[in-house]
Write a protein that holds these residues in place. Structure first.
Motif, PDB file in Angstrom:
ATOM      1  N   SER A  35       0.871  -1.255   0.051  1.00 21.62           N
ATOM      2  CA  SER A  35       0.125   0.044   0.003  1.00 21.62           C
ATOM      3  C   SER A  35       0.885   1.449  -0.129  1.00 21.62           C
ATOM      4  N   THR A  36       2.067   1.306   0.670  1.00 24.21           N
ATOM      5  CA  THR A  36       2.778   2.225   0.689  1.00 24.21           C
ATOM      6  C   THR A  36       3.418   2.411  -0.705  1.00 24.21           C
ATOM      7  N   PHE A  37       3.860   1.604  -1.481  1.00 25.00           N
ATOM      8  CA  PHE A  37       4.389   1.635  -2.795  1.00 25.00           C
ATOM      9  C   PHE A  37       3.362   2.053  -3.734  1.00 25.00           C
ATOM     10  N   MET A  38       1.994   1.742  -3.519  1.00 26.77           N
ATOM     11  CA  MET A  38       0.810   2.331  -4.453  1.00 26.77           C
ATOM     12  C   MET A  38       0.667   3.600  -4.167  1.00 26.77           C
ATOM     13  N   PHE A  39       0.568   3.968  -2.729  1.00 28.02           N
ATOM     14  CA  PHE A  39       0.431   5.142  -2.392  1.00 28.02           C
ATOM     15  C   PHE A  39       1.506   6.370  -3.074  1.00 28.02           C
ATOM     16  N   PHE A  40       2.762   6.051  -3.154  1.00 26.80           N
ATOM     17  CA  PHE A  40       3.585   6.987  -3.896  1.00 26.80           C
ATOM     18  C   PHE A  40       3.549   6.966  -5.339  1.00 26.80           C
ATOM     19  N   VAL A  41       3.297   5.882  -5.972  1.00 24.04           N
ATOM     20  CA  VAL A  41       3.041   5.960  -7.229  1.00 24.04           C
ATOM     21  C   VAL A  41       1.642   6.667  -7.666  1.00 24.04           C
ATOM     22  N   GLY A  42       0.683   6.586  -6.901  1.00 28.20           N
ATOM     23  CA  GLY A  42      -0.712   7.343  -6.982  1.00 28.20           C
ATOM     24  C   GLY A  42      -0.145   8.855  -6.799  1.00 28.20           C
ATOM     25  N   TRP A  83      10.950   2.695   8.257  1.00 27.35           N
ATOM     26  CA  TRP A  83       9.749   3.089   7.161  1.00 27.35           C
ATOM     27  C   TRP A  83       9.444   4.504   7.444  1.00 27.35           C
ATOM     28  N   GLY A  84       9.083   4.617   8.765  1.00 23.86           N
ATOM     29  CA  GLY A  84       8.524   6.297   9.247  1.00 23.86           C
ATOM     30  C   GLY A  84       9.484   7.196   8.820  1.00 23.86           C
ATOM     31  N   VAL A  85      10.754   6.948   9.133  1.00 27.43           N
ATOM     32  CA  VAL A  85      11.646   8.038   8.875  1.00 27.43           C
ATOM     33  C   VAL A  85      11.755   8.330   7.270  1.00 27.43           C
ATOM     34  N   VAL A  86      11.940   7.263   6.455  1.00 30.88           N
ATOM     35  CA  VAL A  86      11.864   7.284   4.829  1.00 30.88           C
ATOM     36  C   VAL A  86      10.531   7.924   4.561  1.00 30.88           C
ATOM     37  N   TYR A  87       9.715   7.391   5.130  1.00 32.84           N
ATOM     38  CA  TYR A  87       8.332   8.142   4.459  1.00 32.84           C
ATOM     39  C   TYR A  87       8.226   9.437   4.859  1.00 32.84           C
ATOM     40  N   ALA A  88       8.402   9.871   5.764  1.00 35.04           N
ATOM     41  CA  ALA A  88       8.291  11.448   6.505  1.00 35.04           C
ATOM     42  C   ALA A  88       9.279  12.288   5.663  1.00 35.04           C
ATOM     43  N   ILE A  89      10.341  11.560   5.202  1.00 35.04           N
ATOM     44  CA  ILE A  89      11.356  12.411   4.542  1.00 35.04           C
ATOM     45  C   ILE A  89      10.755  12.476   3.107  1.00 35.04           C
ATOM     46  N   ALA A  90      10.512  11.372   2.503  1.00 38.78           N
ATOM     47  CA  ALA A  90       9.876  11.593   1.187  1.00 38.78           C
ATOM     48  C   ALA A  90       8.732  12.301   1.068  1.00 38.78           C
ATOM     49  N   LEU A  91       7.853  12.316   2.064  1.00 43.81           N
ATOM     50  CA  LEU A  91       6.489  13.206   1.826  1.00 43.81           C
ATOM     51  C   LEU A  91       7.117  14.877   1.845  1.00 43.81           C
ATOM     52  N   VAL A  92       7.725  15.149   2.988  1.00 39.73           N
ATOM     53  CA  VAL A  92       8.235  16.341   3.062  1.00 39.73           C
ATOM     54  C   VAL A  92       8.923  16.904   1.818  1.00 39.73           C
ATOM     55  N   VAL A  93       9.923  16.344   1.610  1.00 37.89           N
ATOM     56  CA  VAL A  93      10.724  16.678   0.309  1.00 37.89           C
ATOM     57  C   VAL A  93       9.918  17.066  -0.844  1.00 37.89           C
ATOM     58  N   GLY A  94       9.184  15.717  -1.175  1.00 36.57           N
ATOM     59  CA  GLY A  94       8.200  15.793  -2.447  1.00 36.57           C
ATOM     60  C   GLY A  94       7.250  16.803  -2.323  1.00 36.57           C
ATOM     61  N   LEU A  95       6.429  16.852  -1.136  1.00 35.02           N
ATOM     62  CA  LEU A  95       5.391  17.982  -0.972  1.00 35.02           C
ATOM     63  C   LEU A  95       5.942  19.337  -1.048  1.00 35.02           C
ATOM     64  N   THR A  96       7.104  19.664  -0.487  1.00 31.81           N
ATOM     65  CA  THR A  96       7.764  20.951  -0.168  1.00 31.81           C
ATOM     66  C   THR A  96       8.365  21.380  -1.990  1.00 31.81           C
ATOM     67  N   TRP A  97       9.188  20.569  -2.312  1.00 31.97           N
ATOM     68  CA  TRP A  97      10.085  21.092  -3.562  1.00 31.97           C
ATOM     69  C   TRP A  97      10.042  20.213  -4.786  1.00 31.97           C
ATOM     70  N   LEU A  98       9.424  19.064  -4.802  1.00 33.07           N
ATOM     71  CA  LEU A  98       9.289  18.277  -5.855  1.00 33.07           C
ATOM     72  C   LEU A  98       8.008  17.500  -6.135  1.00 33.07           C
ATOM     73  N   ARG A  99       6.826  18.469  -6.064  1.00 31.71           N
ATOM     74  CA  ARG A  99       5.455  17.937  -6.165  1.00 31.71           C
ATOM     75  C   ARG A  99       5.309  17.261  -7.592  1.00 31.71           C
ATOM     76  N   GLU A 100       5.861  18.014  -8.596  1.00 27.75           N
ATOM     77  CA  GLU A 100       5.672  17.614  -9.739  1.00 27.75           C
ATOM     78  C   GLU A 100       6.367  16.668 -10.597  1.00 27.75           C
ATOM     79  N   SER A 101       7.571  16.181  -9.759  1.00 27.16           N
ATOM     80  CA  SER A 101       8.673  15.317 -10.276  1.00 27.16           C
ATOM     81  C   SER A 101       7.959  13.760 -10.260  1.00 27.16           C
TER      82      SER A 101
END
Length: 147
Positions: A47-54, A104-122
């Motif tokens: 479900s984590t994989f599908m969430f990030f792919v989504g 998982w929690g550490v990687v998940y949080a970093i991925a969301l913060v970086v992605g939603l802050t700077w790389l939303r369209e990537s």
């Protein structure tokens, strides 16, 4: 009086039968656990994989929030199905579980913060994050299944 004075020692044949019954009972108890924790970690990884792919394919916040809600519902369903009432855990499960979920929690949080802050369209960022966030859970599931 002690217990040994009231209960005679079993004969060798009785002792063998008792040991066989004990081993069978332990096997039945382990089988009823069915690696529930490994199954939960596997479902969480998927479900984590599908969430990030989504997230890589959804351009707006409304869609992302809907996806996040669905992700939370899946985790709730997994927890109710596999964790509630689990009759047995394997020795050392707590350490394996904490390592997998914490990483998982550490990687998940970093991925969301970086992605939603700077790389939303990537798209590349979200696909890489999908793999990176899934890995600790998949590894934890593999370790739990082989424990």
């Amino acid at each position: 009086m002690t217990e040994n004075e009231t209960t005679p020692a079993p004969t060798p044949d009785e002792a063998r039968a008792l040991l066989a019954r004990s081993a069978a009972a332990a096997g039945t108890l382990r089988a009823s656990g069915q690696n529930r924790h490994a199954l939960w970690l596997t479902g969480h990884a998927t479900s984590t994989f599908m969430f990030f792919v989504g997230l890589s394919t959804i351009p707006d916040d409304t869609g992302a929030l809907t996806l996040a809600g669905a992700y939370g519902a899946v985790l709730l369903a997994l927890s109710l199905a596999w964790l509630r009432g689990a009759p047995v855990t394997k020795q050392g499960m707590g350490l394996r579980w904490v390592a997998a979920v914490t990483t998982w929690g550490v990687v998940y949080a970093i991925a969301l913060v970086v992605g939603l802050t700077w790389l939303r369209e990537s798209v590349l960022w979200w696909l890489a994050a999908a793999v990176l966030a899934t890995f600790p859970l998949a590894r934890g599931a593999w370790r739990e299944a082989h424990a």
